[in-house]
Design a protein around this motif. Structure first.
Motif, PDB file in Angstrom:
ATOM      1  N   ALA A 185      -7.323  21.775 -11.741  1.00 51.94           N
ATOM      2  CA  ALA A 185      -6.288  20.983 -11.062  1.00 51.94           C
ATOM      3  C   ALA A 185      -5.139  20.648 -11.846  1.00 51.94           C
ATOM      4  O   ALA A 185      -4.077  20.849 -11.527  1.00 51.94           O
ATOM      5  CB  ALA A 185      -6.977  19.504 -10.255  1.00 51.94           C
ATOM      6  N   ALA A 189      -1.020  22.057 -11.809  1.00 56.30           N
ATOM      7  CA  ALA A 189      -0.121  20.830 -11.844  1.00 56.30           C
ATOM      8  C   ALA A 189       1.027  21.537 -12.774  1.00 56.30           C
ATOM      9  O   ALA A 189       0.856  22.198 -13.484  1.00 56.30           O
ATOM     10  CB  ALA A 189      -0.564  19.506 -12.187  1.00 56.30           C
ATOM     11  N   THR A 498      -1.368  14.425 -10.063  1.00 52.13           N
ATOM     12  CA  THR A 498      -2.403  14.960  -9.193  1.00 52.13           C
ATOM     13  C   THR A 498      -3.823  14.163  -8.916  1.00 52.13           C
ATOM     14  O   THR A 498      -4.066  13.372  -9.937  1.00 52.13           O
ATOM     15  CB  THR A 498      -2.873  16.248  -9.705  1.00 52.13           C
ATOM     16  OG1 THR A 498      -3.646  17.062  -8.912  1.00 52.13           O
ATOM     17  CG2 THR A 498      -3.558  16.340 -11.124  1.00 52.13           C
TER      18      THR A 498
END
Ligand code: ZN
Length: 500
Positions: A185, A189, A498
């Motif tokens: 993740a 980003a 995020t």
């Protein structure tokens, strides 16, 4: 009766003194020794170590220890704790036959040499037979030290008393399952800009800054020194002489600055041990994991926090006139916390670091168990990097050959790094609960309340309390990764905008 107890104390002091004399020779070997002196130094160290080992395993010492154990009142807590540690050290020292000790020493010396050349030439095959022999010898060592069927347990216990493989599996497995998608993740980003800590930083100024920061957080220069070495480390010759080293990279700000803060964390621990324990085997960190928790706490939980960086900015601007003018703390904070999967463990950020450790743990466990052959090791390494970190080493020099640990015969050592990271978050959370002003203190450069808290809950005990005892006393629970994961999720979720 007094006489026998005195005898044990003076024998213990002699053993401690001899070991510290070895440590001074080693410190010098890593800092100021002339290039031509390595052979003679190796010989001096081997001789002195043999004397220390002979003392520690002598009949005279065994008799003194037996007599002291028989005559000590079990309600004398302080004495009982000293005897427990003295017995543990004696049992470990005598478990290995002289023959095994010398075969290990010889294999390790040859292997380190072979490893250096193999890494330079990216030639794993030339190192493989040495590694093979060290694995065999470590199996033999584990059997001599004793275990309940899991050899790797005996190797872990050398560095982290009482730690067993199943506990590490239970902590590492779930942690890895959480980390891998988290790193994915972060990777998706938009990346943080770290240009503010890359550039040209005068070495003398970096050095002066490192010294000032070490003193500011509480490192006592009356009882220590900061010197340069290729590989930063901290070492203690007594509670009154705890030294640290660092290295300076002219083009990257982090190695000297955060490297120093890391070693300072180790040194604060040793300088904080109760002075009345000096000259006994209790005057030392209680385990490698607990030691690493202290270095990581200062380096990351404190040093890479926004309150700390906010306090730091004017000092940076004073040391590096023109370089950090107008840089706001947020910008430096983002740069110092950039996450990027890399091949090299020692350069890894806070988030990815533990995956490097887990890969090594899985591999060395399989090697000791005989589930992985040496010839399959490089591919297994590369495959795990690809699976966990999404990158694949191009060479064995950047892969399986990068760390000296296995070449030194240190199996069971790597997991203590991750345990230290996990414990640092548990301990910092406990400190925050006890010290509501902690963030404000850090923002104003007042580190004394935190250091005083660490001294009274952890440092002062030295080895008189085990890591497990200390952790349970401080946090109310045993080792668990949830505090660290929460910290990472919160901090990096915000940094990378995020949800993690
Ligand atoms: Zn460390």
């Amino acid at each position: 009766m007094m006489e026998s107890e005195d005898d044990l104390d003076s024998l213990l002091r002699t053993i401690v003194d001899l070991n510290h004399a070895c440590a001074i020779l080693e410190w010098d070997q890593e800092t100021y020794i002339p290039d031509g002196a390595h052979e003679s130094r190796a010989s001096q160290l081997a001789s002195l170590r043999a004397v220390a080992h002979a003392y520690a395993t002598s009949e005279r010492f065994a008799n003194a220890l037996n007599r002291a154990e028989e005559s000590t009142d079990p309600s004398d807590d302080r004495r009982t704790r000293l005897l427990r540690v003295a017995r543990r050290d004696y049992t470990k020292a005598t478990a290995l036959s002289t023959d095994l000790v010398s075969r290990l020493a010889l294999a390790e010396a040859r292997s380190k040499d072979a490893w250096r050349r193999a890494r330079e030439n990216d030639d794993f095959d030339s190192f493989a037979p040495h590694l093979n022999l060290l694995i065999e010898l470590n199996r033999e060592k584990a059997d001599a030290l004793g275990h309940d069927g899991e050899r790797y347990d005996a190797l872990l216990d050398q560095f982290e008393e009482g730690l067993v493989t199943s506990t590490v599996d239970g902590v590492f497995g779930p942690l890895r399952d959480e980390l891998v998608p988290m790193i994915q993740a972060i990777d998706d980003a938009s990346q943080l800009d770290d240009s503010v800590i890359r550039g040209d930083f005068d070495e003398a100024k970096q050095w002066a800054l490192s010294k000032e920061i070490a003193a500011a957080v509480g490192y006592d220069f009356q009882r220590g020194r900061l010197d340069k070495s290729a590989h930063p480390f901290s070492t203690a010759f007594s509670i009154f002489d705890v030294r640290i080293t660092t290295r300076v990279d002219r083009h990257f700000f982090s190695p000297a600055f955060y490297g120093t803060l890391h070693e300072v964390g180790h040194a604060l621990y040793e300088q904080g041990i109760d002075p009345s324990l000096d000259g006994t085997p209790l005057a030392d960190g209680t385990s490698l994991g607990m030691h690493e928790s202290q270095s990581r706490l200062w380096e990351n939980l404190v040093g890479r926090s926004l309150p700390f960086v906010t306090w730091l900015m004017p000092t940076l601007q004073r040391h590096f006139a023109g370089t950090f003018d107008g840089v706001d703390p947020e910008r430096f904070y983002r740069a110092a916390n950039r996450v990027e999967p890399s091949l090299i463990r020692v350069e890894a950020d806070e988030v990815t670091y533990n995956l490097h450790i887990m890969i090594r743990f899985e591999l060395e466990k399989a090697l000791i168990a005989g589930d992985l052959s040496i010839e399959d090791l490089p591919e297994a390494w590369n495959e795990m990097y690809e699976r966990y970190l999404g990158i694949r080493p191009e060479s064995n020099a950047d892969g399986v050959l990068q760390d000296i640990h296995w070449a030194m015969g240190a199996f069971g050592y790597f997991p203590t790094y991750t345990l230290g990271n996990i414990m640092s978050a548990q301990i910092f959370d406990a400190a925050k609960a006890d010290l509501p002003e902690l963030e404000t203190n850090i923002r104003s450069g007042n580190f004394e309340p935190l250091l005083t808290w660490l001294r009274s809950t952890i440092h002062r005990y030295g080895r008189s309390r085990t890591a497990t005892e200390i952790l349970e006393e401080v946090t109310g629970v045993g080792i668990r990764s949830s505090n660290w994961l929460d910290y990472i999720r919160r901090k990096y979720g915000e940094l990378y905008s995020t949800s993690l």
